[in-house]
Design a protein around this motif. Sequence first.
Motif, PDB file in Angstrom:
ATOM      1  N   ASP A 204     -51.287  17.985 -67.143  1.00  0.00           N
ATOM      2  CA  ASP A 204     -51.183  19.342 -67.705  1.00  0.00           C
ATOM      3  C   ASP A 204     -52.089  20.319 -66.958  1.00  0.00           C
ATOM      4  O   ASP A 204     -51.687  21.455 -66.653  1.00  0.00           O
TER       5      ASP A 204
ATOM      6  N   GLN B 175     -57.181  30.584 -59.403  1.00  0.00           N
ATOM      7  CA  GLN B 175     -56.287  31.463 -58.652  1.00  0.00           C
ATOM      8  C   GLN B 175     -57.075  32.586 -57.977  1.00  0.00           C
ATOM      9  O   GLN B 175     -56.824  32.932 -56.813  1.00  0.00           O
TER      10      GLN B 175
ATOM     11  N   GLU C  50     -56.071  27.047 -69.142  1.00  0.00           N
ATOM     12  CA  GLU C  50     -55.515  28.341 -68.747  1.00  0.00           C
ATOM     13  C   GLU C  50     -56.584  29.233 -68.120  1.00  0.00           C
ATOM     14  O   GLU C  50     -56.353  29.878 -67.088  1.00  0.00           O
TER      15      GLU C  50
ATOM     16  N   SER D 243     -50.955  24.551 -60.612  1.00  0.00           N
ATOM     17  CA  SER D 243     -49.785  24.716 -59.750  1.00  0.00           C
ATOM     18  C   SER D 243     -48.979  25.956 -60.125  1.00  0.00           C
ATOM     19  O   SER D 243     -48.453  26.663 -59.250  1.00  0.00           O
ATOM     20  N   SER D 244     -48.916  26.255 -61.427  1.00  0.00           N
ATOM     21  CA  SER D 244     -48.144  27.414 -61.883  1.00  0.00           C
ATOM     22  C   SER D 244     -48.751  28.712 -61.380  1.00  0.00           C
ATOM     23  O   SER D 244     -48.075  29.750 -61.341  1.00  0.00           O
ATOM     24  N   ARG D 245     -50.010  28.670 -60.974  1.00  0.00           N
ATOM     25  CA  ARG D 245     -50.674  29.843 -60.401  1.00  0.00           C
ATOM     26  C   ARG D 245     -50.854  29.702 -58.891  1.00  0.00           C
ATOM     27  O   ARG D 245     -51.647  30.421 -58.273  1.00  0.00           O
TER      28      ARG D 245
ATOM     29  N   ASN E  80     -50.721  20.936 -63.499  1.00  0.00           N
ATOM     30  CA  ASN E  80     -49.539  21.809 -63.564  1.00  0.00           C
ATOM     31  C   ASN E  80     -49.922  23.254 -63.892  1.00  0.00           C
ATOM     32  O   ASN E  80     -49.284  24.195 -63.395  1.00  0.00           O
ATOM     33  N   ALA E  81     -50.951  23.434 -64.726  1.00  0.00           N
ATOM     34  CA  ALA E  81     -51.449  24.787 -65.005  1.00  0.00           C
ATOM     35  C   ALA E  81     -51.949  25.437 -63.718  1.00  0.00           C
ATOM     36  O   ALA E  81     -51.727  26.633 -63.481  1.00  0.00           O
TER      37      ALA E  81
END
Length: 323
Positions: free
Chosen positions: A129, A80, A73, A135-137, A132-133
């Motif tokens: 994981d 980002q 995270e 990608s989510s940003r 994807n963390a």
Amino acid sequence: MQQGASAAPAFAKGADISWVPGMEAQGRTWKDKNGVQRDIIQILKNDYQINSVRIRVFVNPSNDYGNGYLNKERAAALAQRAKNAGMSVMLTLHYSDSWADPGKQTKPAAWRNYTFQQLMDAVWNYTRDVMNAMSSRGVTPDWVQIGNETNNGLLWEDGKASVNMRNYAWLINTGHNAVKSISSGTKTIVHLATSEDNALYVWNIGGLIANGANFDMIGMSLYPTASNWSTLVNQTISNANNMITRYGKEIIISEIGMDYNQPAAAKSFIADMKTKVRNLPNGKGKGVFYWEPQASPGYNGGYNKGAWQADGRPTVALEGFLN
């Protein structure tokens, strides 16, 4: 084409900035060469033409966040921020709860008692994981290292190369496939230290390929002194040429550094490495990353290879990146 699939710079001029969030949490700030306090990422980009960052990720780091121990995270938040500044991102997956390097490749505590099949499943799931963390940003990394300085493999003892090269190859393959399952355009890297040691690279990279491992690039580390850097750069370039000839792989210098007290030599070292990597045959030389240039002298237990001084201003070292 996946969202944000690879638009890596033709040549990466990079910095590992993994300590930045922790340093900021400790209240540290940075000045530019004129003594003006500014955002460190903006200084790197606008003053030194740094176009890429490298960010390490630990599985379950127990250490103090202030010392820069990034989980997925925290790493994604930093990625980002770099992407928002227009920079490309390299992830370094340590597959450990703390530092992985030639002397230690300790399994995450949660994976300690896994069978080898469970270990491969963990690498697959964890790698996805992290991707994807990101990608989510809105971040698609341009490069992902499957391990860090895996001179003798990773996830010891199961993946120790000198004990079981096949297991090492299968773990690399698993990480590679996991990255590609999320972003086919992201390049995977196998990263070894001691970039001048051709015998090590032939044994390790050749052993991986002989055991069916898939990966895109070879990463290298080099930490010379003011007196031997020129010799070691030439040996590194000789090794890189040999890797290109033998295996056809692209080359990226994942880590370089030199003592902050030798800034003129460091500037010359960076400039020479940058030029010679850029001139590797067939466009196979893809970039050079300085390790934690924003570190102040003696940071985090005595690290002295940053490119900033105790007064908060940079040394001349990073001027070696300028065209």
